[in-house]
Motif scaffolding. Sequence first.
Motif, PDB file in Angstrom:
ATOM      1  N   UNK A 279       0.773  -1.284   0.292  1.00  0.00           N
ATOM      2  CA  UNK A 279       0.302   0.159   0.238  1.00  0.00           C
ATOM      3  C   UNK A 279       0.997   1.421  -0.104  1.00  0.00           C
ATOM      4  N   UNK A 280       2.074   1.000   1.027  1.00  0.00           N
ATOM      5  CA  UNK A 280       2.882   2.032   0.739  1.00  0.00           C
ATOM      6  C   UNK A 280       3.972   3.135   0.118  1.00  0.00           C
ATOM      7  N   UNK A 281       4.219   1.632  -1.566  1.00  0.00           N
ATOM      8  CA  UNK A 281       4.630   2.313  -2.399  1.00  0.00           C
ATOM      9  C   UNK A 281       3.476   3.488  -3.167  1.00  0.00           C
ATOM     10  N   UNK A 282       2.588   2.539  -3.670  1.00  0.00           N
ATOM     11  CA  UNK A 282       1.959   3.581  -4.415  1.00  0.00           C
ATOM     12  C   UNK A 282       1.590   4.576  -3.869  1.00  0.00           C
ATOM     13  N   UNK A 283       0.963   4.143  -2.537  1.00  0.00           N
ATOM     14  CA  UNK A 283       0.433   5.670  -1.981  1.00  0.00           C
ATOM     15  C   UNK A 283       1.480   6.982  -1.648  1.00  0.00           C
ATOM     16  N   UNK A 286       1.984   8.548  -5.475  1.00  0.00           N
ATOM     17  CA  UNK A 286       1.023   9.652  -5.402  1.00  0.00           C
ATOM     18  C   UNK A 286       1.113  10.749  -4.980  1.00  0.00           C
ATOM     19  N   UNK A 287       0.855  10.690  -3.682  1.00  0.00           N
ATOM     20  CA  UNK A 287       1.135  11.583  -2.252  1.00  0.00           C
ATOM     21  C   UNK A 287       2.142  12.928  -2.599  1.00  0.00           C
ATOM     22  N   UNK A 288       3.192  12.801  -2.797  1.00  0.00           N
ATOM     23  CA  UNK A 288       4.293  13.500  -3.628  1.00  0.00           C
ATOM     24  C   UNK A 288       3.835  14.489  -4.458  1.00  0.00           C
ATOM     25  N   UNK A 289       2.838  13.875  -5.707  1.00  0.00           N
ATOM     26  CA  UNK A 289       1.721  14.434  -6.737  1.00  0.00           C
ATOM     27  C   UNK A 289       0.663  15.283  -6.475  1.00  0.00           C
ATOM     28  N   UNK A 290       0.197  15.120  -5.205  1.00  0.00           N
ATOM     29  CA  UNK A 290      -1.436  14.899  -4.831  1.00  0.00           C
ATOM     30  C   UNK A 290      -1.717  15.936  -3.626  1.00  0.00           C
ATOM     31  N   UNK A 302      -9.284   1.886   5.735  1.00  0.00           N
ATOM     32  CA  UNK A 302     -10.075   1.568   5.042  1.00  0.00           C
ATOM     33  C   UNK A 302      -9.742   1.642   4.078  1.00  0.00           C
ATOM     34  N   UNK A 303      -9.508   3.196   3.767  1.00  0.00           N
ATOM     35  CA  UNK A 303      -9.522   3.477   2.629  1.00  0.00           C
ATOM     36  C   UNK A 303      -7.747   3.454   1.387  1.00  0.00           C
ATOM     37  N   UNK A 304      -6.948   3.309   2.731  1.00  0.00           N
ATOM     38  CA  UNK A 304      -5.717   2.658   2.018  1.00  0.00           C
ATOM     39  C   UNK A 304      -5.992   1.491   0.439  1.00  0.00           C
ATOM     40  N   UNK A 305      -6.381   0.521   1.021  1.00  0.00           N
ATOM     41  CA  UNK A 305      -6.514  -0.538  -0.087  1.00  0.00           C
ATOM     42  C   UNK A 305      -6.770  -0.306  -1.126  1.00  0.00           C
ATOM     43  N   UNK A 306      -8.512   0.478  -1.348  1.00  0.00           N
ATOM     44  CA  UNK A 306      -8.781   1.259  -3.170  1.00  0.00           C
ATOM     45  C   UNK A 306      -7.845   2.579  -3.075  1.00  0.00           C
ATOM     46  N   UNK A 307      -7.364   3.337  -2.537  1.00  0.00           N
ATOM     47  CA  UNK A 307      -6.486   4.186  -2.865  1.00  0.00           C
ATOM     48  C   UNK A 307      -5.075   3.797  -3.591  1.00  0.00           C
ATOM     49  N   UNK A 308      -4.739   2.752  -3.195  1.00  0.00           N
ATOM     50  CA  UNK A 308      -3.003   2.218  -3.733  1.00  0.00           C
ATOM     51  C   UNK A 308      -3.534   1.619  -5.317  1.00  0.00           C
ATOM     52  N   UNK A 309      -4.881   1.281  -5.481  1.00  0.00           N
ATOM     53  CA  UNK A 309      -5.240   0.829  -6.946  1.00  0.00           C
ATOM     54  C   UNK A 309      -5.783   1.528  -7.935  1.00  0.00           C
ATOM     55  N   UNK A 310      -6.708   3.086  -7.283  1.00  0.00           N
ATOM     56  CA  UNK A 310      -7.212   3.677  -7.977  1.00  0.00           C
ATOM     57  C   UNK A 310      -6.598   4.571  -8.964  1.00  0.00           C
TER      58      UNK A 310
END
Length: 310
Positions: A279-283, A286-290, A302-310
């Motif tokens: 989860x930490x990798x993609x999230x 993404x956090x660096x640019x959002x 609960x939102x970590x999983x969906x956010x990782x693959x959004x």
Amino acid sequence: MSGPAAGRWKLAAVVLLALLLHAPSLRWGFFADDYGQQIVLRGLAEHPTMRPWSLYDFGSLASMAELQAETGALPFWTSPAWSVRFFRPIASSSLALDHALFGGWAPGYHLSGLVLFALLLAAAHALYRALDLPPRAALLAVAVLGLEDGTVLPVGWPANRNGLVEALFTTLALLVLVRGARAGRRASVGAALALAAAAVLAKESGLGALALAGFFLLRPPAGAGEGLSRRVRAGSAAAAGLLAGAYLAFFLAAGYGAASVFYPLPWSAPLAFAGRLAVLGPVGAAAMLTPIPSDLFVLYPAFAGPAAFA
């Protein structure tokens, strides 16, 4: 104005902007773990495991039995196996130095965080240029590092400074290694490994500094390692591996580590650790640019999983 002078002014402007964005932390005061560390630094109470040079060894429920009986420091539902013990003498020493300079004046600790952050940005820029990134790309990389919100806690929360100190020593280690390898200076390899060891003693993730150093020595970019013979590079890479192995052996033999839901470790909870990493990798990227900080997912997992693959 053009050339190197213009580049230095642009870098100074980016660093200043990053510091201005973090400047509100000067008014934050202390928070959470800071108070426990302040008690130890001021000598207000005896802690079973925390010392001024080891402020991240929070101990175990067993070691805190007497303190727990007197103060109820941990909730009654704490697992008997609970343990959070980290060996971070370099990061601890930076806080002890702050206490020697500022006592209990919280803005001084935050000012130190800003200074360390400025040094990290300058070192990162030097490393990017040493790796032959074009000036604009190097400046943009520093801007992303300086302005992304993942730096808020390491810079603004004294107790979380371990990550900032580790990042600084890791960057310096790689910078010294890249420059030294290119110039053929053997002594610089030893200095780089010493800086990488300091990164490990600031935070466990500093092991990445030794891993990156070893990888660079074995597989240097074209022209970057030509100043050192293959034998020197292989021996130095082996030394990096030995340092990492010795640290891990000491860490485990001395009982350091964590038995806590918040701190899964790869050897004690491999599945939980792998899940967090996935989860930490993609999230985190993404956090660096959002404008969405990845720290929110600690509060709302609960939102970590969906956010990782959004």
